[in-house]
Write a protein that holds these residues in place. Structure first.
Motif, PDB file in Angstrom:
ATOM      1  N   GLN A 156       5.905   9.582  -1.842  1.00 18.05           N
ATOM      2  CA  GLN A 156       5.456   8.341  -2.457  1.00 18.05           C
ATOM      3  C   GLN A 156       6.321   7.153  -2.044  1.00 18.05           C
ATOM      4  O   GLN A 156       5.809   6.047  -1.826  1.00 18.05           O
ATOM      5  N   TYR A 159       5.303   6.324   1.333  1.00 19.44           N
ATOM      6  CA  TYR A 159       3.994   5.662   1.269  1.00 19.44           C
ATOM      7  C   TYR A 159       4.149   4.180   0.924  1.00 19.44           C
ATOM      8  O   TYR A 159       3.543   3.316   1.555  1.00 19.44           O
ATOM      9  N   ARG A 160       4.969   3.890  -0.099  1.00 17.07           N
ATOM     10  CA  ARG A 160       5.167   2.491  -0.496  1.00 17.07           C
ATOM     11  C   ARG A 160       5.803   1.686   0.634  1.00 17.07           C
ATOM     12  O   ARG A 160       5.410   0.537   0.899  1.00 17.07           O
ATOM     13  N   GLU A 161       6.808   2.273   1.296  1.00 14.10           N
ATOM     14  CA  GLU A 161       7.451   1.563   2.405  1.00 14.10           C
ATOM     15  C   GLU A 161       6.472   1.307   3.540  1.00 14.10           C
ATOM     16  O   GLU A 161       6.443   0.216   4.117  1.00 14.10           O
ATOM     17  N   GLU A 163       3.246   1.076   3.242  1.00 13.97           N
ATOM     18  CA  GLU A 163       2.275   0.080   2.777  1.00 13.97           C
ATOM     19  C   GLU A 163       2.863  -1.327   2.850  1.00 13.97           C
ATOM     20  O   GLU A 163       2.175  -2.277   3.268  1.00 13.97           O
ATOM     21  N   GLN A 164       4.145  -1.465   2.443  1.00 15.06           N
ATOM     22  CA  GLN A 164       4.795  -2.775   2.546  1.00 15.06           C
ATOM     23  C   GLN A 164       4.913  -3.225   3.994  1.00 15.06           C
ATOM     24  O   GLN A 164       4.719  -4.402   4.314  1.00 15.06           O
TER      25      GLN A 164
END
Length: 395
Positions: A156, A159-161, A163-164
């Motif tokens: 996760q 995933y966030r990195e 997405e950013q």
């Protein structure tokens, strides 16, 4: 939607979980049948039901998209697993894939609660089968839960990195597009300004001269036909020069006045033409030894001289103009001085206003060259336009 870079690892992880569930179910059923336990058939049947529930959830589109449908499927799956765990100690191993499913499909907090409940159930079931609580009964399920939590949380975070990063890339792409559009707009405006200066300094002034000559010819025609013919001839030559300028705009060539000529020669011709067309006495002087200059410098100086002479003819009411180009060791200078009515430089019109564009164009040309432009004038004292370029600006 997952970032493209994470699609493949996620697919691999799903396949691994599917294979792990299938293998553990087969192990539970096979072990029970091989050992010949009394409830071997129930173990096998429960394993089949658990496999069917798992396969159904993997095929349903609402699972993973709807929180309610996902929670219901996990509850049914968990209930079937509890039955299997009660029948055989091998069922404890299925807690590990359940951890991944709960953490991946449920929101963070409910997922951790479900993992905790599954861990406690696995410990309780294994302890019940062994008849006593041992360290292995606690460490095994707890370690499996910790590994699952660390793996999912790491995914996760990745995933966030990702997405950013995708968001930043999209912003950079949009910014680059905006910058390119701004550069195109700035280039278009600069080209429009350049063409406006060129037209003002050449075609507009030439057409103004033609108009003045034709008016003079019209006035002289009834009583002085020869003088009228002279004016018409000068107007024809001016029209010819303007035609050459128009062709230069189309072909983006150097000014015709500078074709195969030096700047002093072009300025001398400009002074002679202005005298012939306007009747104003325009004297030309060259100081120092003429040296070749870059084409943009010669073009700009010629255009500034044209604009200054046009102002003297149209607005100054002058009787004489002195044009001087001076070649020095440290640069070159151009001076245009008239004895006209003068004006107040502080009261100049803004660029684009009637009567103000010529001076603004001269300033713009000088600024583009890195030159110094000084305009000295006062009401009744004439006007002096001085342009100076250092050696660095002329190289």
């Amino acid at each position: 939607m997952n970032p493209p870079l994470l699609d493949r690892p996620l697919r691999v992880l799903r396949v691994c979980v599917h294979l792990l569930v299938a293998g553990l179910l087969a192990l539970a059923a096979g072990t029970a049948l091989a050992d010949g336990v009394a409830h071997a058939g129930a173990v096998a049947a429960t394993a089949v039901v658990l496999g069917a529930v798992y396969a159904t959830g993997s095929a349903l589109r609402r699972v993973g998209r709807s929180v309610g449908a996902t929670a219901a499927w996990l509850a049914v799956l968990g209930a079937a697993w509890l039955v299997l765990l009660a029948l055989t100690p091998v069922g404890v191993y299925l807690a590990f894939p359940l951890f991944f499913l709960q953490l991946h499909l449920l929101p963070p907090r409910p997922g951790l609660v479900a993992v905790t409940a599954t861990t406690l159930a696995a410990i309780s079931g294994f302890t019940w089968h062994q008849g006593s609580l041992t360290p292995s009964a606690v460490i095994g399920p707890a370690l499996g839960a910790a590994v699952a939590v660390a793996t999912v949380l790491g995914y996760q975070a990745l995933y966030r990195e990702s997405e950013q990063r995708a968001h930043l890339i999209a912003e950079l792409t949009a910014t680059r597009s905006d910058l390119a559009a701004a550069e195109r707009t700035a280039g278009t405006l600069a080209e429009r300004e350049r063409l406006a200066r060129e037209i003002h300094d050449t075609l507009a002034q030439g057409l103004s001269s033609i108009q003045l000559l034709l008016r003079a010819a019209e006035r002289a025609l009834p009583h002085q036909p020869d003088a009228a013919a002279g004016h018409v001839e000068l107007a024809r030559r001016a029209a010819q020069d303007n035609l050459a300028e128009a062709r230069r705009f189309v072909h983006a060539l150097a000014p015709p006045d500078l074709d195969d000529r030096s700047l002093p020669t072009a300025l001398h011709r400009l002074c002679a033409t202005t005298t012939a067309q306007s009747g104003l006495t325009v004297a030309f002087h060259c100081s120092g030894t003429p040296a070749p200059l870059p084409a943009p410098v010669e073009v700009a100086l010629l255009r500034i001289a044209q604009s200054a002479l046009a102002n003297a003819v149209q607005h100054a009411g002058a009787s004489r103009v002195e044009v001087t180009v001076s070649y020095m060791d440290d640069g070159v200078a151009l001076d245009v001085v008239d004895d006209g009515v003068g004006f107040d430089p502080a009261a100049l019109p803004k660029p684009g206003c009637a009567g103000g564009h010529g001076l603004a164009a001269m300033r713009a040309r000088a600024l583009a060259l890195g030159a110094t432009l000084n305009i000295e004038s006062a009401p009744g004292d004439g006007t002096a336009v001085a342009v100076s370029l250092t050696q660095d600006a002329t190289t």
